[in-house]
Design an enzyme around this catalytic site. Structure first.
Site, short mmCIF file in Angstrom:
data_model
loop_
_atom_site.label_atom_id
_atom_site.label_comp_id
_atom_site.label_asym_id
_atom_site.label_seq_id
_atom_site.Cartn_x
_atom_site.Cartn_y
_atom_site.Cartn_z
CG ASN A 145 -2.11 0.62 1.24
OD1 ASN A 145 -1.26 1.94 1.16
ND2 ASN A 145 -3.28 0.40 1.80
CG HIS A 160 0.66 6.12 4.83
ND1 HIS A 160 -0.06 7.25 5.28
CD2 HIS A 160 0.45 5.04 5.86
CE1 HIS A 160 -1.10 6.68 5.74
NE2 HIS A 160 -0.51 5.23 6.43
CG HIS A 181 -8.31 3.60 1.53
ND1 HIS A 181 -8.54 3.80 2.43
CD2 HIS A 181 -9.89 4.39 0.75
CE1 HIS A 181 -9.89 3.97 2.72
NE2 HIS A 181 -10.92 4.11 2.33
NE ARG A 214 -9.94 8.28 4.39
CZ ARG A 214 -9.51 6.99 5.77
NH1 ARG A 214 -8.99 5.91 5.55
NH2 ARG A 214 -11.16 7.38 6.59
NE ARG A 269 -7.99 11.01 5.52
CZ ARG A 269 -8.49 10.42 6.88
NH1 ARG A 269 -7.55 9.59 7.36
NH2 ARG A 269 -9.67 10.43 7.04
CD GLU A 301 -7.40 -0.31 1.69
OE1 GLU A 301 -7.08 0.66 2.05
OE2 GLU A 301 -6.45 -0.88 1.94
CB THR A 312 -9.34 1.14 7.62
OG1 THR A 312 -9.10 1.85 6.70
CG2 THR A 312 -10.94 0.59 7.37
CD GLU A 358 -6.92 -6.41 3.75
OE1 GLU A 358 -7.26 -5.94 2.07
OE2 GLU A 358 -6.06 -5.61 4.27
CG HIS A 393 -5.40 -2.12 9.70
ND1 HIS A 393 -4.79 -1.48 10.82
CD2 HIS A 393 -6.20 -1.18 8.42
CE1 HIS A 393 -5.33 -0.30 10.74
NE2 HIS A 393 -5.56 0.74 9.60
N1 PXP Z 1 -5.80 -2.95 4.57
C1 PXP Z 1 -6.18 -2.33 4.84
C2 PXP Z 1 -8.06 -2.55 3.84
C3 PXP Z 1 -5.93 -0.96 4.78
O1 PXP Z 1 -7.14 0.06 5.56
C4 PXP Z 1 -4.86 -0.33 5.09
C5 PXP Z 1 -4.63 0.88 5.05
O2 PXP Z 1 -4.90 1.57 4.68
C6 PXP Z 1 -3.73 -1.77 5.29
C7 PXP Z 1 -4.62 -2.85 5.01
C8 PXP Z 1 -2.80 -1.15 5.54
O3 PXP Z 1 -2.45 -0.89 6.49
P1 PXP Z 1 -1.24 -0.19 6.96
O4 PXP Z 1 -1.06 0.97 7.05
O5 PXP Z 1 -1.67 -0.28 8.02
O6 PXP Z 1 0.03 -1.50 6.93
#
Ligand code: PXP
Length: 239
Positions: free
Chosen positions: A7, A10, A43, A45, A49, A70, A101, A151, A191
């Site tokens: 992901n 960030h 993601h 949103r 953001r 996402e 999330t 997931e 997550h």
């Molecule tokens: N899975 C989902 C559904 C999420 O919303 C997120 C965060 O955007 C992640 C995984 C990844 O989480 P992390 O950034 O804590 O690794």
């Protein structure tokens, strides 16, 4: 071996913190794929953001592995997904005030709306995953409404403060993975997973894919994206 979906939200968070055009999440995605990422996750949103529509459109053109979008199960997001056509959509709950999330999508409350969203996405050839808490009732509904994948939300496990809490949360994850497999759902997890907590998943081979963002992007600041992804891939290889 389980897959690793990276992901890159960030990277865009850092860009938006300055309101300028770098760092570039697309470049991070290319580096992640070079290092062996099996998928790229973003993601989109409602408040934009971090990731914006331009990012998703460019990623659609550039990602060679698998693009996972996402999004909340809203009409706006459905329209965007049907237009851009990611390989997979992961449906997540979304709250304006949350930092990230906070929990899985509550299918007991939202079954009707999510069922319709799943059907629309699937009829456009997009695979659908639902992000849910490790709860048997939720998994049964995900199966009933014809999701391809779930997931499992691993946040409560990864953030557990005591060993007792950790153990209890992990049992919930194990039970959920097993029931998901039994129902022939593809089971992913994500997550809060970092370079330490990933090791706790050793032996749980029914998990198809880990979705990891924050810990990889955080390490990438110090080591570079390719090294950060390689380090995580190596740990997943050993599970
Ligand atoms: N899975 C989902 C559904 C999420 O919303 C997120 C965060 O955007 C992640 C995984 C990844 O989480 P992390 O950034 O804590 O690794």
């Amino acid at each position: 071996m389980a897959h690793l979906a990276v992901n890159v939200d960030h990277v865009a968070t850092l860009r938006e913190a300055r309101g300028i055009n770098y760092p570039e999440p697309i470049a991070a995605a290319v580096a992640a794929e070079t290092a062996g990422a099996d998928g790229i996750v973003v993601h989109l949103r409602e408040d934009r953001r971090h990731i914006n529509e331009r990012d998703v459109r460019l990623l659609r053109k550039i990602v060679q592995s698998k693009l996972i979008l996402e999004m909340g199960a809203t009409n706006e997001m459905l329209g965007i997904a049907l237009d851009i056509k990611p390989d997979c959509v992961t449906l997540v709950p979304e709250k304006k005030e949350e930092l990230s999330t906070e929990g899985g999508l509550d299918l007991i409350t939202h079954e009707h709306n999510v069922r319709e969203t799943v059907a629309s996405l699937k009829s456009a050839g997009i695979d659908v995953c639902i992000f849910i808490d490790p709860d048997l009732d939720q998994i049964k509904i995900a199966h009933k409404i014809d999701a391809d994948m779930i997931e499992i939300h691993t946040g409560a496990f990864c953030d557990a403060k005591t060993e007792r809490q950790k153990k209890r949360e992990f049992i919930r994850i194990i039970d959920s993975v097993k029931i998901g497999n039994k129902l022939k759902l593809e089971v992913n997890a994500g997550h809060g997973i970092c370079y330490n907590s990933i090791k706790d998943f050793a032996g749980l081979h029914e998990i198809n894919e880990f979705s990891i963002g924050h810990s990889i992007v955080a390490r990438a600041i110090l080591t570079g994206m390719e090294q950060a992804v390689r380090d995580m891939k190596e740990l997943i290889l050993r599970l």
